[in-house]
Scaffold this motif. Structure first.
Motif, short mmCIF file in Angstrom:
data_model
loop_
_atom_site.label_atom_id
_atom_site.label_comp_id
_atom_site.label_asym_id
_atom_site.label_seq_id
_atom_site.Cartn_x
_atom_site.Cartn_y
_atom_site.Cartn_z
N VAL A 176 0.85 -1.19 0.00
CA VAL A 176 0.00 0.00 0.00
C VAL A 176 0.88 1.24 0.00
N TRP A 177 0.55 2.18 -0.88
CA TRP A 177 1.14 3.51 -0.85
C TRP A 177 0.02 4.52 -0.58
N SER A 178 0.31 5.53 0.20
CA SER A 178 -0.67 6.59 0.42
C SER A 178 -0.06 7.95 0.05
N PHE A 179 -0.93 8.82 -0.45
CA PHE A 179 -0.52 10.13 -0.95
C PHE A 179 -1.47 11.19 -0.40
N GLU A 180 -0.95 12.41 -0.25
CA GLU A 180 -1.78 13.54 0.16
C GLU A 180 -1.81 14.57 -0.95
N SER A 181 -2.98 15.14 -1.22
CA SER A 181 -3.14 16.07 -2.33
C SER A 181 -2.28 17.31 -2.14
N LEU A 182 -1.74 17.80 -3.26
CA LEU A 182 -0.91 19.00 -3.28
C LEU A 182 -1.63 20.11 -4.04
N ARG A 183 -1.39 21.31 -3.64
CA ARG A 183 -1.98 22.46 -4.34
C ARG A 183 -1.10 22.80 -5.54
N VAL A 184 -1.70 22.72 -6.72
CA VAL A 184 -0.98 23.04 -7.96
C VAL A 184 -1.88 23.91 -8.84
N ASP A 185 -1.36 24.32 -9.98
CA ASP A 185 -2.13 25.10 -10.93
C ASP A 185 -3.42 24.36 -11.28
N GLU A 186 -4.56 25.01 -11.16
CA GLU A 186 -5.85 24.35 -11.40
C GLU A 186 -6.01 23.87 -12.83
N ARG A 187 -5.23 24.43 -13.74
CA ARG A 187 -5.30 23.96 -15.14
C ARG A 187 -4.70 22.56 -15.27
N LEU A 188 -3.88 22.17 -14.32
CA LEU A 188 -3.28 20.85 -14.33
C LEU A 188 -4.10 19.85 -13.55
N ALA A 189 -4.50 20.23 -12.33
CA ALA A 189 -5.24 19.32 -11.45
C ALA A 189 -5.98 20.13 -10.40
N ALA A 190 -7.08 19.56 -9.92
CA ALA A 190 -7.92 20.32 -9.00
C ALA A 190 -8.40 19.50 -7.81
N THR A 198 -5.11 6.53 -1.58
CA THR A 198 -4.43 5.29 -1.19
C THR A 198 -4.46 4.30 -2.34
N TYR A 199 -3.30 3.72 -2.62
CA TYR A 199 -3.11 2.79 -3.73
C TYR A 199 -2.75 1.43 -3.15
N CYS A 200 -3.65 0.46 -3.25
CA CYS A 200 -3.35 -0.91 -2.83
C CYS A 200 -2.97 -1.73 -4.06
N PHE A 201 -1.75 -2.26 -4.07
CA PHE A 201 -1.27 -3.08 -5.17
C PHE A 201 -1.68 -4.52 -4.90
N LEU A 202 -2.42 -5.12 -5.84
CA LEU A 202 -3.02 -6.44 -5.59
C LEU A 202 -2.37 -7.53 -6.44
N ASP A 203 -2.20 -8.71 -5.85
CA ASP A 203 -1.72 -9.86 -6.60
C ASP A 203 -2.74 -11.00 -6.57
N ASP A 204 -4.01 -10.62 -6.50
CA ASP A 204 -5.12 -11.55 -6.62
C ASP A 204 -6.25 -10.81 -7.33
N ASP A 205 -7.30 -11.52 -7.66
CA ASP A 205 -8.43 -10.91 -8.37
C ASP A 205 -8.96 -9.70 -7.59
N PRO A 206 -9.07 -8.54 -8.22
CA PRO A 206 -9.44 -7.34 -7.47
C PRO A 206 -10.84 -7.38 -6.86
N VAL A 207 -11.78 -8.05 -7.51
CA VAL A 207 -13.12 -8.14 -6.95
C VAL A 207 -13.11 -9.01 -5.69
N ALA A 208 -12.35 -10.11 -5.73
CA ALA A 208 -12.24 -10.97 -4.55
C ALA A 208 -11.56 -10.23 -3.40
N VAL A 209 -10.51 -9.48 -3.71
CA VAL A 209 -9.80 -8.75 -2.66
C VAL A 209 -10.70 -7.65 -2.09
N ALA A 210 -11.52 -7.05 -2.93
CA ALA A 210 -12.44 -6.01 -2.44
C ALA A 210 -13.34 -6.54 -1.34
N THR A 211 -13.79 -7.77 -1.50
CA THR A 211 -14.63 -8.39 -0.47
C THR A 211 -13.84 -8.58 0.82
#
Length: 247
Positions: A176-190, A198-211
């Motif tokens: 798992v990696w977690s990130f916090e939003s940064l303030r940047v030019d709104e034309r790029l991202a908002a 949060t990004y969970c990297f999965l090595d099994d079927d994602p629907v099964a892991v979701a359960t």
């Protein structure tokens, strides 16, 4: 079957060799293609547009994800502005300044006639890396998770800053990696301030892991001062099988 040996995160000599230089993620969340040609779009993006980004030294890794109807049914949070998300593209950068070259390259490709109309976006965000954790069973360290092949990903967006502590203990979550939003030019991202991605990297079927994740997420949302906005499994794009996973 587990690989032999001691997990990298427990070996100081391995960690001393390098901790990786990713500090920033650009996350683009979009809807399905307005004309239903998602597979054709994924083919162009994967074979033409995405490889070009890796000519930039600041782009260290990238991942493209797709939500299927089964993924949608397994979402733990629904009923808000993220409901329309079916595609997620993430670029991992070594530094925030790399986004300038990223924009310049985008302009150059457009001027060369190399860009299709982008999928309708729901939200684009720029996030600073906060925490990294890998499941001990996978042996590779948390620093290198974006390069370990995945069978899926589970993404969470929350309002708040309390990083997830125990999700890598769930079967099928490699790390798992977690990130916090940064303030940047709104034309790029908002993405608004105070948003945790949060990004969970999965090595099994994602629907099964979701359960399997559901109980841990419910405990988190009951005990930690965060507000869940989005929690959903995704499949990675499979090269040359463009219609294998589509909305």
């Amino acid at each position: 079957m587990e690989f032999p040996g001691t997990p990298s995160d427990r070996v100081p000599e391995v960690l001393a060799a390098g901790r990786g230089d990713i500090t920033t993620a650009f996350v683009s969340m979009a809807t399905r293609h307005p004309h239903g040609t998602d597979a054709e779009y994924l083919r162009w993006h994967t074979l033409d547009h995405r490889p070009e980004q890796h000519r930039l030294s600041s782009v260290r890794a990238s991942l493209r994800l797709v939500s299927t109807p089964q993924c949608r049914a397994a979402r733990a949070v629904t009923g808000n502005r993220f409901d329309a998300v079916d595609h997620v593209m993430t670029y991992f950068f070594a530094d925030l300044g790399g986004l300038d070259a990223f924009n310049e390259l985008s302009t150059a490709l457009g001027d060369a006639g190399r860009k299709l109309a982008l999928l309708p976006h729901v939200e684009r965000g720029v996030y600073g890396l906060q925490t990294k954790a890998a499941a001990a069973r996978v042996k590779v360290g948390a620093d290198v998770l974006p390069w370990r092949p995945i069978l899926g990903a589970y993404l969470m967006i929350e309002q708040g800053t309390a990083a997830p502590a125990d999700l890598s203990a769930v079967d099928g979550v490699a790390g798992v990696w977690s990130f916090e939003s940064l303030r940047v030019d709104e034309r790029l991202a908002a993405a608004p301030p105070g948003q945790l991605f949060t990004y969970c990297f999965l090595d099994d079927d994602p629907v099964a892991v979701a359960t399997r994740l559901r109980a841990a997420l419910e405990r988190r949302w009951q005990s930690v001062d965060v507000t869940p906005l989005f929690a959903a499994p995704f499949h990675p794009v499979i090269p040359y099988e463009w219609d294998r996973y589509v909305p």
